[in-house]
Design a protein around this motif. Sequence first.
Motif, PDB file in Angstrom:
ATOM      1  N   GLU A   1       0.929  -1.326   0.049  1.00 41.78           N
ATOM      2  CA  GLU A   1      -0.033  -0.057  -0.078  1.00 41.78           C
ATOM      3  C   GLU A   1       0.787   1.310  -0.057  1.00 41.78           C
ATOM      4  O   GLU A   1       1.980   1.414   0.846  1.00 41.78           O
ATOM      5  N   SER A   2       0.600   2.076  -1.018  1.00 43.56           N
ATOM      6  CA  SER A   2       1.550   3.273  -1.149  1.00 43.56           C
ATOM      7  C   SER A   2       1.109   4.334  -0.041  1.00 43.56           C
ATOM      8  O   SER A   2      -0.193   4.561   0.375  1.00 43.56           O
ATOM      9  N   ASN A   3       1.791   5.111   0.636  1.00 41.25           N
ATOM     10  CA  ASN A   3       1.652   5.962   1.904  1.00 41.25           C
ATOM     11  C   ASN A   3       2.403   7.044   1.782  1.00 41.25           C
ATOM     12  O   ASN A   3       3.782   6.895   0.963  1.00 41.25           O
ATOM     13  N   SER A   4       2.166   8.088   2.311  1.00 42.34           N
ATOM     14  CA  SER A   4       3.010   9.331   2.476  1.00 42.34           C
ATOM     15  C   SER A   4       2.941   9.763   3.927  1.00 42.34           C
ATOM     16  O   SER A   4       1.918   9.831   4.424  1.00 42.34           O
ATOM     17  N   VAL A   5       4.222  10.253   4.484  1.00 44.72           N
ATOM     18  CA  VAL A   5       3.832  10.787   5.998  1.00 44.72           C
ATOM     19  C   VAL A   5       5.086  11.696   6.007  1.00 44.72           C
ATOM     20  O   VAL A   5       6.173  11.606   5.522  1.00 44.72           O
ATOM     21  N   LEU A   6       4.915  12.661   6.881  1.00 46.76           N
ATOM     22  CA  LEU A   6       5.777  13.552   7.466  1.00 46.76           C
ATOM     23  C   LEU A   6       6.013  13.399   8.995  1.00 46.76           C
ATOM     24  O   LEU A   6       4.920  13.469   9.540  1.00 46.76           O
ATOM     25  N   ILE A   7       7.546  13.382   9.232  1.00 51.04           N
ATOM     26  CA  ILE A   7       7.636  13.226  10.706  1.00 51.04           C
ATOM     27  C   ILE A   7       8.117  14.642  10.990  1.00 51.04           C
ATOM     28  O   ILE A   7       9.388  15.097  10.485  1.00 51.04           O
ATOM     29  N   VAL A   8       7.340  15.380  11.898  1.00 51.31           N
ATOM     30  CA  VAL A   8       7.737  16.773  12.107  1.00 51.31           C
ATOM     31  C   VAL A   8       8.039  16.745  13.652  1.00 51.31           C
ATOM     32  O   VAL A   8       7.581  16.248  14.480  1.00 51.31           O
ATOM     33  N   GLY A   9       9.110  17.291  13.831  1.00 51.17           N
ATOM     34  CA  GLY A   9       9.506  17.618  15.383  1.00 51.17           C
ATOM     35  C   GLY A   9      10.733  18.399  15.526  1.00 51.17           C
ATOM     36  O   GLY A   9      11.422  18.686  14.487  1.00 51.17           O
ATOM     37  N   PRO A  10      10.870  19.221  16.794  1.00 54.66           N
ATOM     38  CA  PRO A  10      12.025  20.188  16.832  1.00 54.66           C
ATOM     39  C   PRO A  10      13.319  19.724  16.571  1.00 54.66           C
ATOM     40  O   PRO A  10      13.388  18.278  16.696  1.00 54.66           O
ATOM     41  N   ARG A  11      14.336  20.183  16.372  1.00 55.03           N
ATOM     42  CA  ARG A  11      15.823  19.509  16.202  1.00 55.03           C
ATOM     43  C   ARG A  11      15.922  18.911  17.458  1.00 55.03           C
ATOM     44  O   ARG A  11      15.788  19.524  18.555  1.00 55.03           O
ATOM     45  N   VAL A  39       4.950   2.749  -2.924  1.00 55.30           N
ATOM     46  CA  VAL A  39       6.200   3.754  -2.417  1.00 55.30           C
ATOM     47  C   VAL A  39       5.644   4.160  -0.948  1.00 55.30           C
ATOM     48  O   VAL A  39       4.345   4.350  -0.957  1.00 55.30           O
ATOM     49  N   ALA A  40       6.514   4.404  -0.154  1.00 54.08           N
ATOM     50  CA  ALA A  40       6.273   5.118   0.989  1.00 54.08           C
ATOM     51  C   ALA A  40       7.149   6.317   1.060  1.00 54.08           C
ATOM     52  O   ALA A  40       8.482   6.138   0.808  1.00 54.08           O
ATOM     53  N   VAL A  41       6.738   7.686   0.961  1.00 57.64           N
ATOM     54  CA  VAL A  41       7.408   8.700   1.097  1.00 57.64           C
ATOM     55  C   VAL A  41       7.475   9.408   2.467  1.00 57.64           C
ATOM     56  O   VAL A  41       6.480   9.784   3.040  1.00 57.64           O
ATOM     57  N   LEU A  42       8.729   9.131   3.176  1.00 55.93           N
ATOM     58  CA  LEU A  42       8.853   9.769   4.388  1.00 55.93           C
ATOM     59  C   LEU A  42       9.535  10.940   4.476  1.00 55.93           C
ATOM     60  O   LEU A  42      10.704  11.056   4.015  1.00 55.93           O
ATOM     61  N   GLY A  43       9.000  12.081   4.902  1.00 52.51           N
ATOM     62  CA  GLY A  43       9.639  13.459   5.093  1.00 52.51           C
ATOM     63  C   GLY A  43      10.023  13.504   6.530  1.00 52.51           C
ATOM     64  O   GLY A  43       9.098  13.380   7.280  1.00 52.51           O
ATOM     65  N   LEU A  44      11.089  13.986   6.615  1.00 50.16           N
ATOM     66  CA  LEU A  44      11.599  14.478   8.119  1.00 50.16           C
ATOM     67  C   LEU A  44      12.053  16.229   8.182  1.00 50.16           C
ATOM     68  O   LEU A  44      12.458  16.427   6.977  1.00 50.16           O
TER      69      LEU A  44
END
Lengths: 871, 434
Positions: free
Chosen positions: B59-69, B187-192
């Motif tokens: 299953e294709s997914n996209s996700v953003l992982i957001v957090g301070p430095r 695909v899984a698109v993981l953004g950091l």
Amino acid sequence: MSRYITRLRMRRTYKWNGRPVGEDRKLKRQYYESMSISVEGKTEDATVSLGQYILIEGDDDDNPFVAQLLKLYTDDSGKKKTAVLQWFVRMCEVPQNKRKLLGRDPHPQEIFFYQDRSCDNEVDGETILGAVQIEYVPVQDPFPVGKSRDILFVKLLWDTKSFRALDPELMQPSQSPKSPPPSSRGPQTRALPTPDPSVMKRAMSGILTRGSMSTGKMSSSEAESLHSASKLSAAKALSAKRRSQAVSGPQVRKKLDLCSPSKNMSRDDVLGELLDERSEKTLTSKLNTSPTGRISISIRLTPLNLNKEECVSPLSSHSPDKPRMTAHDKDDAARARTPSRRKDSAALREPALAALAEEEHEDSPINTAATSRSKRKSAQLVSSRIKKQLNLLGNKIGLQSDGEDGDDDDCFIPSKIDLQSSSDEEEEAKIDSEDELIVKKHRGSGTSRSTEKTRVSARTPRKTPSKKTAPATPRTPRHATPSIPSRTAPARKPGNVLEEARARLHVSSVPESLPCREQEFQDIYNFVESKVIDGTGGCMYISGVPGTGKTATVHEVIRSLQQSAEQDEIPHFRFIEINGMKMTDPHQAYVQILQKLTDQKATPDHAAALLEKRFSAPAPKKETVVLLVDELDLLWTRKQNVMYNLFDWPTRRNARLVVLTIANTMDLPERIMINRVASRLGLTRMSFQPYTFKQLQQIITSRLNRVKAFEEDALQLVSRKVAALSGDARRCLDICRRATEICEHSGSQKNSSGLVGMSHVMEALDEMFSSSYISAIRCASVQEQLFLRAVIAEFRRLGLEEATFQQVFVQHQALCRVEGLQPANVSEGLTVCQRLGSCRLLLLEGSRLDLFLRIRLNVSQDDVLYALKAD
Amino acid sequence: VQDRCGCVLMMLCDGVCVQAQKLLRERLCHQKLPDQPVGLDSQYKHLLELLRRTAVHGESNSVLIVGPRGSGKTMLLGCVLRELMSLKEAQKNVLLVELNGLLQTDDKIALKEITRQLHLENVVGDKVFGSFAENLAFLLEALKKGDKSSSRPVLFVLDEFDLFAHHKNQTLLYNLLDVSQSAQTPVAVLGLTCRLDVLELLEKRVKSRFSHRQIHLFSSLSFAQYLDVVRAQLSLPPDFPDPKFSDEWNHSVTKLCEDKTVEEILRRNFNGSKDFRSLHSLLFLAVSRVSVSHSTLREADLIEAWRLISVDSKANVLHGLSILELCLIIAMKHLNDTYDGEPFNFQMVHNEFKKFIQRKSHSIHKFEKPVVMKAFEHLLQLELVRPVDSGVCKVQREYQLMRLMLEHGQVMEALQRYPQCPTDVKQWALSAFG
């Protein structure tokens, strides 16, 4: 197939040969039998006559159209030459989606008999490029291997829907006045064709030319082929008996097959040719100070002319074979005489075989030019001696052949196909390589006697190695087909209701139907359908915010149009899709269109020129092309020439191009297009409205398709929420998908109905829509929170929305003291400030200014205070 | 004999100590992933589940992982991938492509890197052939060829995701997200990223293709939990080769954490930032001070480490100045006080300084003007003073407008600490007006 005359750069003139053979008074037409084409820069003309297979200028220079010439006529003015044709199609002309119907990989030289009544079979006579050789291969037989790349094979018939076996009788022209009986190509016995008088005449003239050959103006190859043509009938009588013996047993035939020489020439012919060439070359090199260019032209012409010469007489189709027989006989003798020489010459031949024919082409003229001078004397001497001999022989044959016209033997025919298949294709390549071979020999031996001998023996065994090597040098694929490696374990199928629902709700899953876009679907369908049926062109502009189903609807339209095209309700069309986002530069659009249309690769400029030509030139067999341009706004350039061309092509009379463009903004034409572009786009516009909540609900329900995973209220909540925000169907589906996940996780604990309920949807909505700023502030460290407070305090003090770090820092220290914390020093303060800046809670400007860094808030003050108060 | 025994014991002890130090350093320098991410359980589960579905179901997914430095985004992803790869179904089925916005500064480089990491056919050795346009077409074709059930899922990890949004037309993001939303290779698109407003950077059609899944890493740790983490970070594992030493060490760590001063230091650090990276740098300095002579972690080590970390960098620079330069700084401070932060020029500073020499100074002699100018230029070089607008117009150096880049408090603190500072200078600094 790149060795056809390059049409673009050469001007051709067309002339009728002889007098009209018939006249249609009603239509005011005069019918002709043949036409000669002379190409600028070449000394001799090519002739095409009725029944012959010809090449017609098309969009693709490498793959011109193939057809059989049925009629040639001119109107009363006598200016316009028209040709009536029977078309053949190449595999690349068959629609992409139909190609798999063939059920096997097409042979690179394979063409198909084209049967389509709707296709215009009259073309302008001046688009004829020249003759081509076509060979009929019975369906069950394999393709002959190791033949020249310029011969085309026809095996099947393509009637726009399926491939069928081709009746060999169809391969015979019906209207041609001089057509031989249909059996002439078939294996059964047939009546004798009369040798083509034109051929005979030419044969005679060829001899005459030969007489004056010492002037060195005429291409030797033509003379040689003419000569061989003249010889044929004479040789017939001599070899008739032996031939009938030869073909009687299969074994003998096979042997024939192997050893039959590639060329329809006897040993003497070969010698003559060889020497003619030599003498001519020496002459030209004498005349020219820089002879290479000239010589290379004459050599390059050799294979083509020979080909044409043979094609001139396809009606008396078996005639070229006969001299071959004699040649073979003589070769046999030659072989017997020089058994040892054959071996080394075969070895000598090997490297040349490994090389590509093209390369030999390039090499040979230079080589000959280099060597001709040094060997001139001996070559001339020998050539004159042998020519004398040949002239004598030629004359005799010419005389004999006069009386021998109708005389032929039936038993010769069975071997015909074998012979043809084994020898015809190779001729061209061999002639090329022969030049080289001769040169080598000349260099090596110097005496013409040994040249002659090795030459003859060299030709005989060549058949064997070449048969092996020809398939061993496969054409390099145009481009490799890339792919992601496949997985070792298969993907798991959805296990439960929620997983099933999730799979169905994924944006990528193609729904059975597109609900809520019926009107738009119908409009686009009608537009494209009418254009396809009329064979005209047009533009349409489709706009709408992202996620409103623009691309999906167009795809759906095309899908159903293709279905009806398959059922023959509408004519066939090509569908091509480009996306402005999927290219690196607007001009790449040309490259992509061209590649999808013809599988050619070109630079943007060249591709634009080719497309321009394709869409403006009239071509009878053209299918309508439907071009979808997604994300149109990205094709914007300063001059807007890409957009201009895209919208201008459909307006051409012969383009048959329908352009559907998609972009997000409704007023794109007014905003970014200059007038002449916008005007060409026309007024056919459509805008996709954002989905309403009811439509969204319907979309989800239709996707779920009776998989019960959601509570009714939950669905309504999602669709109302999304409709209020954007009306983006993608968003809606994503939220639903997330909700099923949340439900799955919480399901194990609470054990409610197992359906996705309100709470799950609420959670998913919260996750996706709620701003993260507040939680970020709440989770910030004490100093960070204090700094935000200090920022607000400073803003209030200044009455501005911007402050320097120094100012805020003073406030910060004061606040630290109030809170009972040890005040931070400047370094720490800056670190805190930068950290808030990297999260974009603060907007920092001029970080090199150090203390005078300008600070602004990226969140409203109220939000900050709210977040900090609740803490 | 006893001597030799003692020697061997010393060496043994020495070896153990070095070993312990090595282990802790590895832990504190992020060379090894922790066994379990701290305080990120729900995020961990969410991400693992998501990637597992991509790997197993295609299953294709996209996700953003957001957090301070420093909040542990990469660490979280590393842990998730480690667990994912330990799954048998996923192990050999997943292709991983890692990109970093700081390295792949435009789409051209990024595409080459993707092609290289996927080992597609136009890669020979480590080089990728073809123009940008060809590479894009090539990659898209490759991804288009695949389908949900048969091709290997590809995980695209885009570190510093926000930088990819600055690429021209966001071509790469559009195409990756478009693949994730269509029936092509899963695909899984993981953004950091650390930017909270990252979605606003995306173009609307790119944004529409993004699934809007965001995993936020906000640490909601309390101080008590923070202390636990410190303890856990410093403790030696039970499988340490020398149990006696590790017992002793762990005991000392527990005691250390109960110490008031240490707690105060840790609290200040905690107040400053909650991320573990700053904690680790503090603890690293402390651990580095452990030696064979004192093989336990003492509170003095931590205090010294804190002093090193929390020191103000500019105050440090001030300590190295000459008396004359210090006097000039004080004169500037007075000018700042008088004119409420308005810029000044050298002439003004010089006048102020002259006034001080004439009226109050006993210990400092008169300096020639060029000497004072030289001292001023030195300050300029140290960037303790900066021109207001870097010399747009041709003004004589004496009259160029300057600003002092020091806070009031910094100057005072530096004076307090300055070795053998003349009392009259100190008094001058403390006095309200010149």
